[in-house]
Scaffold this motif. Structure first.
Motif, PDB file in Angstrom:
ATOM      1  N   MET A   1       0.844  -1.193   0.000  1.00  0.00           N
ATOM      2  CA  MET A   1       0.000   0.000   0.000  1.00  0.00           C
ATOM      3  C   MET A   1       0.884   1.251   0.000  1.00  0.00           C
ATOM      4  O   MET A   1       1.925   1.281   0.638  1.00  0.00           O
ATOM      5  N   ALA A   2       0.438   2.283  -0.725  1.00  0.00           N
ATOM      6  CA  ALA A   2       1.209   3.513  -0.824  1.00  0.00           C
ATOM      7  C   ALA A   2       1.123   4.316   0.466  1.00  0.00           C
ATOM      8  O   ALA A   2       0.125   4.291   1.169  1.00  0.00           O
ATOM      9  N   SER A   3       2.208   5.015   0.767  1.00  0.00           N
ATOM     10  CA  SER A   3       2.242   5.898   1.928  1.00  0.00           C
ATOM     11  C   SER A   3       2.590   7.289   1.423  1.00  0.00           C
ATOM     12  O   SER A   3       3.608   7.484   0.752  1.00  0.00           O
ATOM     13  N   ILE A   4       1.727   8.255   1.724  1.00  0.00           N
ATOM     14  CA  ILE A   4       1.921   9.623   1.245  1.00  0.00           C
ATOM     15  C   ILE A   4       1.940  10.566   2.444  1.00  0.00           C
ATOM     16  O   ILE A   4       1.043  10.508   3.293  1.00  0.00           O
ATOM     17  N   TYR A   5       2.960  11.416   2.523  1.00  0.00           N
ATOM     18  CA  TYR A   5       3.065  12.305   3.669  1.00  0.00           C
ATOM     19  C   TYR A   5       3.794  13.588   3.261  1.00  0.00           C
ATOM     20  O   TYR A   5       4.489  13.640   2.236  1.00  0.00           O
ATOM     21  N   ALA A  13       5.981  10.327  -1.552  1.00  0.00           N
ATOM     22  CA  ALA A  13       5.199   9.087  -1.690  1.00  0.00           C
ATOM     23  C   ALA A  13       6.154   7.910  -1.762  1.00  0.00           C
ATOM     24  O   ALA A  13       7.218   7.996  -2.384  1.00  0.00           O
ATOM     25  N   ASN A  14       5.788   6.817  -1.091  1.00  0.00           N
ATOM     26  CA  ASN A  14       6.572   5.597  -1.270  1.00  0.00           C
ATOM     27  C   ASN A  14       5.633   4.405  -1.372  1.00  0.00           C
ATOM     28  O   ASN A  14       4.541   4.392  -0.808  1.00  0.00           O
ATOM     29  N   VAL A  15       6.080   3.425  -2.149  1.00  0.00           N
ATOM     30  CA  VAL A  15       5.273   2.250  -2.466  1.00  0.00           C
ATOM     31  C   VAL A  15       6.105   1.005  -2.235  1.00  0.00           C
ATOM     32  O   VAL A  15       7.289   0.956  -2.604  1.00  0.00           O
ATOM     33  N   LYS A  26       9.851   1.950  -2.959  1.00  0.00           N
ATOM     34  CA  LYS A  26      10.163   2.879  -4.045  1.00  0.00           C
ATOM     35  C   LYS A  26       9.639   4.250  -3.621  1.00  0.00           C
ATOM     36  O   LYS A  26       8.446   4.426  -3.399  1.00  0.00           O
ATOM     37  N   THR A  27      10.550   5.227  -3.481  1.00  0.00           N
ATOM     38  CA  THR A  27      10.190   6.520  -2.906  1.00  0.00           C
ATOM     39  C   THR A  27      10.500   7.663  -3.877  1.00  0.00           C
ATOM     40  O   THR A  27      11.496   7.635  -4.600  1.00  0.00           O
ATOM     41  N   LYS A  28       9.617   8.653  -3.864  1.00  0.00           N
ATOM     42  CA  LYS A  28       9.863   9.852  -4.659  1.00  0.00           C
ATOM     43  C   LYS A  28       9.365  11.055  -3.875  1.00  0.00           C
ATOM     44  O   LYS A  28       8.268  11.051  -3.312  1.00  0.00           O
ATOM     45  N   SER A  29      10.205  12.094  -3.816  1.00  0.00           N
ATOM     46  CA  SER A  29       9.878  13.303  -3.053  1.00  0.00           C
ATOM     47  C   SER A  29       9.767  14.513  -3.974  1.00  0.00           C
ATOM     48  O   SER A  29      10.018  14.431  -5.174  1.00  0.00           O
ATOM     49  N   GLY A  30       9.406  15.649  -3.375  1.00  0.00           N
ATOM     50  CA  GLY A  30       9.411  16.915  -4.106  1.00  0.00           C
ATOM     51  C   GLY A  30       8.117  17.267  -4.805  1.00  0.00           C
ATOM     52  O   GLY A  30       8.076  18.208  -5.611  1.00  0.00           O
ATOM     53  N   PHE A  31       7.024  16.536  -4.513  1.00  0.00           N
ATOM     54  CA  PHE A  31       5.746  16.866  -5.146  1.00  0.00           C
ATOM     55  C   PHE A  31       5.170  18.129  -4.503  1.00  0.00           C
ATOM     56  O   PHE A  31       5.179  18.285  -3.281  1.00  0.00           O
ATOM     57  N   ASP A  32       4.650  19.018  -5.344  1.00  0.00           N
ATOM     58  CA  ASP A  32       4.088  20.269  -4.833  1.00  0.00           C
ATOM     59  C   ASP A  32       2.759  20.051  -4.124  1.00  0.00           C
ATOM     60  O   ASP A  32       2.413  20.789  -3.192  1.00  0.00           O
ATOM     61  N   THR A  33       2.002  19.040  -4.575  1.00  0.00           N
ATOM     62  CA  THR A  33       0.694  18.769  -3.973  1.00  0.00           C
ATOM     63  C   THR A  33       0.550  17.289  -3.630  1.00  0.00           C
ATOM     64  O   THR A  33       1.278  16.441  -4.171  1.00  0.00           O
ATOM     65  N   LYS A  34      -0.383  17.017  -2.744  1.00  0.00           N
ATOM     66  CA  LYS A  34      -0.662  15.637  -2.372  1.00  0.00           C
ATOM     67  C   LYS A  34      -1.242  14.863  -3.554  1.00  0.00           C
ATOM     68  O   LYS A  34      -0.973  13.673  -3.733  1.00  0.00           O
ATOM     69  N   TRP A  40       1.432   9.707  -8.736  1.00  0.00           N
ATOM     70  CA  TRP A  40       2.666   8.924  -8.973  1.00  0.00           C
ATOM     71  C   TRP A  40       2.558   7.549  -8.331  1.00  0.00           C
ATOM     72  O   TRP A  40       2.917   6.537  -8.929  1.00  0.00           O
ATOM     73  N   ALA A  41       2.031   7.507  -7.088  1.00  0.00           N
ATOM     74  CA  ALA A  41       1.909   6.235  -6.374  1.00  0.00           C
ATOM     75  C   ALA A  41       0.966   5.288  -7.102  1.00  0.00           C
ATOM     76  O   ALA A  41       1.227   4.083  -7.221  1.00  0.00           O
TER      77      ALA A  41
END
Length: 355
Positions: A1-5, A13-15, A26-34, A40-41
């Protein structure tokens, strides 16, 4: 399950994924909005579903967890989720750090045998069936070439309750109904309705006032109560949705019951009485009457056994219980009440003596 914070001013977000047989995030940062992070997730999850991520022979416990998270968890209720999580721990206990391709039929049978030493056969069968479902998936996806669970035999050393402990005899049922009639508690009302309908606890707890038709003397089973999630859910099967005819005098009695705002049967907290609470009341009545002790679910068995003892057609009893197939009814209720069994034995012997 994806985790968004949110981290600082941006979103991360990481999955969970499996890569090269290892459990990774698998993690990706720097998103301007949730919303961007969630998008992406979802894309990564879709890749997993379309088998676009690298999936090779890996640690069986990790692969089982991924299969559960993608294909099972979104559709399961809380109680079912607990089973899968428990089986994940069993797999780690027996096959810690073992690759899927390394598991043999003998390994699986050994797990079943050892688990069966301390559990009833039905629980062992549940473990076997869930692991088998995962292995069939692994075979279909060409992760392995052989289903090592196919020929395994279930075994359980602990005995489940005997059938004679699961339902009441006719006189015991009559005493229980009298006791429930003399009480005006919500749990007593539930017990009485269960005895006359054969409905499950979750189905009775899920009733609303609208489900009572006092003109036709019926109750409408169209949903059930999920105690763990404190919410309505669909019934056990499609055939569980049914209209059950109730004796007129019982429905007349029900007219005087005080129904809750949301649920027909409500406790002081606004929720249906718990299965444990109803069972306490049932046990209290049975002990007072000197009857055998059964559970609330045993009232369902009692209802069916009573009707069968009165020569009510098995097909009708099956429909009343909401079974998907009459064969289910036959397999569960092959027993007869003692009084009925003795009568049939005498009748059979009398006919045989005429030969």
């Amino acid at each position: 399950m994806a985790s968004i914070y949110k981290r600082g001013k941006t979103w991360t977000a990481n999955v969970f994924i499996i890569q090269d047989g290892k459990r990774k995030r698998k993690t990706k940062s720097g998103f301007d909005t949730k919303t961007q992070a969630n998008k992406w997730a979802i894309g990564v999850e879709n890749q997993k579903l379309n088998h676009e991520l690298s999936k090779k022979d890996g640690i069986i416990s990790d692969m089982f967890d991924e299969w559960y998270e993608i294909f099972k968890e979104p559709q399961l209720e809380t109680k079912s989720k607990a089973w899968y999580k428990a089986i994940s721990q069993i797999i780690r206990k027996y096959w810690d750090n073992k690759k899927l391709s390394e598991i043999t039929s003998a390994d699986f049978q050994k797990l079943i045998n050892e688990y069966g030493d301390n559990h009833v056969r039905s629980s062992v069968a549940h473990v076997k069936n869930i692991i088998s479902a995962f292995v069939r998936y692994a075979v279909d996806e060409d992760f392995i070439t052989k289903d090592f669970t196919r020929n395994a035999k279930t075994y359980g050393s602990k005995k489940s309750k005997d059938n004679d402990l699961k339902f009441l005899e006719n006189d015991e049922l009559e005493n229980l109904i009298q006791s429930a009639n003399e009480s005006d508690t919500t749990t007593s009302h539930m017990i009485l309705l269960a005895a006359y309908s054969g409905a499950r606890y979750a189905e009775i707890a899920g009733l609303t006032k609208k489900d009572f038709d006092f003109k036709k003397n019926t109750i409408n089973i169209n949903k059930s109560w999920q105690a763990d999630d404190k919410a309505f859910k669909s019934t056990k099967t499609k055939t569980s949705n049914r209209i059950i005819d109730i004796p007129g005098d019982v429905m007349n009695l029900a007219k005087g019951w005080t129904f809750g705002q949301r649920y027909a049967f409500e406790s002081l907290d606004g929720l249906p009485p718990s299965n444990k609470t109803v069972n306490k009341q049932l046990r209290r009545f049975l002990e007072q009457n000197g009857s055998k002790i059964i559970t609330f679910h045993g009232l369902r068995h009692t209802h069916a056994s009573y009707l069968l003892s009165k020569d009510i057609a098995i097909q009708y009893v099956s429909e009343r219980l909401g079974h998907a197939d009459v064969n289910i009814t036959l397999s569960v209720y092959t027993h007869l009440l003692d009084k009925k069994r003795n009568l049939e034995t005498k009748k059979a012997l009398a006919e045989l003596e005429k030969l």
